[in-house]
Write an enzyme that holds these catalytic residues in place. Structure first.
Site, mmCIF file in Angstrom:
data_model
loop_
_atom_site.group_PDB
_atom_site.id
_atom_site.type_symbol
_atom_site.label_atom_id
_atom_site.label_comp_id
_atom_site.label_asym_id
_atom_site.label_seq_id
_atom_site.Cartn_x
_atom_site.Cartn_y
_atom_site.Cartn_z
ATOM 1 N N CYS A 197 0.831 -1.200 0.000
ATOM 2 C CA CYS A 197 0.000 0.000 0.000
ATOM 3 C C CYS A 197 0.869 1.255 0.000
ATOM 4 O O CYS A 197 0.558 2.236 -0.668
ATOM 5 C CB CYS A 197 -0.922 -0.026 1.215
ATOM 6 S SG CYS A 197 -1.903 1.465 1.420
ATOM 7 N N CYS A 335 14.595 -0.226 0.557
ATOM 8 C CA CYS A 335 13.499 0.624 0.090
ATOM 9 C C CYS A 335 12.637 0.958 1.304
ATOM 10 O O CYS A 335 13.099 0.855 2.441
ATOM 11 C CB CYS A 335 12.707 -0.029 -1.039
ATOM 12 S SG CYS A 335 11.745 -1.474 -0.557
#
Length: 376
Positions: A197, A335
């Site tokens: 998400c 990340c």
């Protein structure tokens, strides 16, 4: 097909409670006995994020008597548009604490159980014990399979939901009565093939739609009314305002669930390094190349010292070229949450440069190593 009520009725409703739920108990086929079943029900909600924010207030206002909330995360500013149970003043707080405050404000007689920890193969069976059903609003595949297997072993149903960008799904998994999540998705998607998400985004209203469907399923199960989604999945398209239904059955060749496994390994998340391990390497001064594959705007918010920024899109266009220009030394790829890093790891490994992914990404680093870092 209606199923037997999941929960026996609790005590008679007080006059105040009778008045409070009058608009519900007058529904055809419902009545005070159904409301008493809800009052006696014990429901565990996995995740106090987008779906949890939709689910928890509805459970409280509907009259569920015991609500457990399990989530080890803290509120971030970027959560607020879709995680409406939290407010700007909650940023930095544990999500379970913020969510519990909202639940208690709606009904201070509810028993709220807080578990500010990550659900794992080691603790899942103990955490699920004592509950009648689970509502799973987690946002990653290892947790979804873990919840489903643990509920199968416990003999209780799981109402699950998922949101991706502008659409979502909701379904019911219950091995004792019909097919399970594993029958629908026997094999998890390849690591990195489905963005989280945080990376792909989510339309806030879709969280509300899917969360509402999940609570409706919980009500049907507890009270024994209606036709629960056993063997069916509802798929919602928020851009078109449509719903469709997919039917599925038990897989006759599926292996039985006899215990809990390593779900990261099952979902292919294997080449990882924990934040604690990376921190120990940095403190010891061990050689390494820290490759950040996020976008420049993300690095402007927060980055790990000494990291080399090469966005994933650059690596996807020319993995061999990027691999050839990387410094020598063990490669650790970073990340936000780890999804893009896993994609980069696979591309660079194919180009002849193996590496490891920082498990949980910078978000996990901020949680486990340096809580002073900004989160987004």
């Amino acid at each position: 097909m209606a199923l037997p009520p999941l929960v026996e009725p609790g005590p008679e409703l007080t006059p105040e409670r009778t008045a409070r739920y009058a608009r519900t108990t007058q529904l055809p086929g419902f009545g005070p006995v159904a409301q008493r079943r809800l009052r006696a029900a014990r429901v565990l909600v996995v995740g106090a994020g987008g779906l949890g924010s939709a689910v928890l207030p509805l459970l409280a206002s509907t009259g569920f008597g015991t609500i457990g909330i399990v989530d080890d995360d803290r509120v971030e500013p970027s959560n607020l548009p879709r995680q409406s149970i939290h407010t700007p003043s909650d940023v930095g707080r544990a999500k379970v604490e913020s969510a519990a405050e909202t639940v208690r404000a709606l009904d201070d007689t509810i028993e709220v159980r807080l578990l500010a920890e990550r659900l794992t193969s080691e603790n899942a069976r103990e955490i699920l014990s004592g509950y009648d059903l689970v509502l799973d609003g987690s946002d990653n595949f290892p947790t979804r399979y873990l919840v489903d297997d643990a509920a199968t072993l416990a003999g209780i149903p799981v109402v699950w939901g998922a949101v991706h960008q502008t659409g979502g799904q909701a379904g019911l998994s219950w091995a004792a009565q019909g097919p399970t999540y594993r029958d629908l998705f026997p094999v998890p998607p390849a690591p990195g093939s489905v963005a989280s998400c945080a990376e792909a985004g989510a339309l806030p209203s879709v969280c509300g739609v899917v969360g509402g469907l999940m609570v409706s399923q919980a009500i049907l199960l507890v009270t024994g009314t209606g036709d629960p989604l056993l063997g069916r999945v509802v798929v919602h398209d928020g851009l078109r305002g449509t719903f469709r239904e997919l039917a599925y059955e038990r897989d006759p060749e599926a292996a039985p669930v006899t215990g809990l496994i390593d779900y990261d390994l099952f979902c292919g998340v294997t080449d990882t390094m924990s934040p604690a391990e990376l921190h120990a390497r940095l403190v010891a001064g061990e050689p390494h190349t820290l490759l950040d594959v996020r976008e420049p705007w993300e690095a402007d918010i927060v980055e790990l010292p000494g990291s080399l920024l090469v966005p994933l899109g650059v690596i996807e266009r020319d993995p061999e070229g990027v691999a050839a220009r990387l410094p020598d030394g063990p490669l650790v790829i970073v990340c936000h949450h780890g999804i893009r890093a896993e994609t980069a790891r696979q591309l660079l490994d194919g180009a002849g440069v193996p590496g490891l992914v920082l498990a949980g990404g910078i978000e996990a680093w901020a949680r486990d190593v340096d809580p002073t870092l900004p989160r987004y």
